[in-house]
Write a protein that holds these residues in place. Structure first.
Motif, PDB file in Angstrom:
ATOM      1  N   ARG A 102      56.097 -81.829  29.303  1.00 21.96           N
ATOM      2  CA  ARG A 102      56.334 -83.183  29.823  1.00 21.96           C
ATOM      3  C   ARG A 102      56.821 -83.136  31.256  1.00 21.96           C
ATOM      4  NH1 ARG A 102      61.247 -86.058  29.648  1.00 21.96           N
ATOM      5  NH2 ARG A 102      60.989 -88.277  30.168  1.00 21.96           N
ATOM      6  N   GLN A 104      58.641 -96.654  34.465  1.00 18.83           N
ATOM      7  CA  GLN A 104      58.855 -96.324  33.064  1.00 18.83           C
ATOM      8  C   GLN A 104      59.928 -97.206  32.436  1.00 18.83           C
ATOM      9  OE1 GLN A 104      59.623 -92.071  32.918  1.00 18.83           O
ATOM     10  NE2 GLN A 104      57.469 -91.651  32.526  1.00 18.83           N
ATOM     11  N   ASN A 136      53.945 -93.979  29.285  1.00 21.19           N
ATOM     12  CA  ASN A 136      53.307 -92.870  30.010  1.00 21.19           C
ATOM     13  C   ASN A 136      52.003 -93.299  30.667  1.00 21.19           C
ATOM     14  OD1 ASN A 136      55.302 -90.990  29.394  1.00 21.19           O
ATOM     15  ND2 ASN A 136      54.362 -90.493  27.431  1.00 21.19           N
TER      16      ASN A 136
END
Length: 294
Positions: free
Chosen positions: A220, A251, A264
């Motif tokens: 990630r 986000q 995402n």
């Protein structure tokens, strides 16, 4: 309205931490033209160094980050000098394979050494908040964000005002010409990778202080580093900072308004939109193409 303001504050603070994660990735890509797919594993390795120092010796993470930086710098310098340097002149596909393989080794090694359980660096203050009216500012995230800004400014100053920084910029601009000027490109590349690894180690300690982590999180952070580096402009320190703040904000707002599965996807949507109008990224110039302004 209060919820929206809280999301904005949280997003900016989170973005500062993401910028700290990405600045080393951007540095290596801008100078060496190497997309370091092991960067996320270096971040998590730094988090484990900080966790071990805190858990076994009670060392505060804001002191432990210096130890993590030393450990990761040494590891990164050696890895580049004796491994990545062997293929640094080859096609970018070869360096992608090598760094991807290195990430797999590091992640599996950390799984064996520390298990896949989630860990966190526990402090007495990271969970506390500073109140500004109805807005709560988590102290741990605030300190980490301020640290990211300070490190970015300090790194720009080092690049602009030291022989080492000027050598890195010169090598990134034209390695052949730098060698003619007496610069040892092999050492400069190893130094650059070591600095990037040290920054990853510091970022890992900060992540461990404000959140949980485990080896599986490495991928990630590599992905986020890639997005932020491209978004801000390759090799540009301020670009990484701007890109990190923007991604953190997107986000946070995405999580506030939309289901979690969209968060995402929003990051990549922002990347595409920015590159449509600013192909060179938010800042637009690689850091070695001109002297940076602090």
């Amino acid at each position: 309205m209060t919820g929206l303001l809280q999301a904005i504050v949280y997003g900016l603070l989170q973005g500062g931490v993401l910028a700290l994660v990405a600045v080393g990735f951007s540095l290596v890509w801008g100078v060496m033209n190497v997309v370091n797919l092991a960067h996320g594993a270096l971040v998590i390795l730094g988090a484990y160094v900080g966790w071990l120092l805190n858990d076994h010796f009670g060392l505060d993470p804001f002191l432990g980050m210096f130890a993590a930086a030393v450990v990761l710098f040494s590891f990164g310098y050696l890895v580049q000098r004796f491994l990545i340097n062997l293929v640094v002149n080859g096609p970018i596909f070869i360096t992608l394979l090598l760094t991807f393989g290195l990430e797999l080794l590091l992640v599996q090694g950390m799984n064996l050494a520390f298990t896949a359980n989630y860990e966190a660096i526990k402090t007495s203050y990271a969970g506390n908040s500073l109140s500004l009216g109805p807005i709560q500012i988590p102290l741990g995230r605030l300190f980490a964000c301020l640290l990211a800004i300070a490190i970015t400014v300090a790194l720009v100053a080092v690049m602009n005002h030291t022989r080492m920084g000027l050598a890195i910029m010169a090598t990134g601009m034209d390695r052949g010409a730098a060698r003619l000027m007496g610069i040892r490109a092999r050492h400069v590349y190893a130094l650059t990778f070591g600095i990037a690894s040290a920054l990853a180690g510091i970022a890992g300690v900060m992540i461990g202080t404000i959140d949980t982590f485990n080896p599986a999180a490495a991928g990630r952070f590599t992905l986020l580093s890639f997005v932020i580096a491209v978004l801000g402009g390759l090799g540009n320190m301020y670009g990484a900072l701007a890109g990190g703040l923007l991604i953190g904000l997107v986000q946070a707002l995405g999580g506030y308004y939309l289901p979690g599965t969209w968060v995402n996807a929003l990051a990549f949507l922002v990347l595409i939109l920015v590159l449509m109008f600013r192909p060179a990224g938010l800042v637009g110039r690689a850091f070695y193409s001109a002297r940076l302004e602090v």
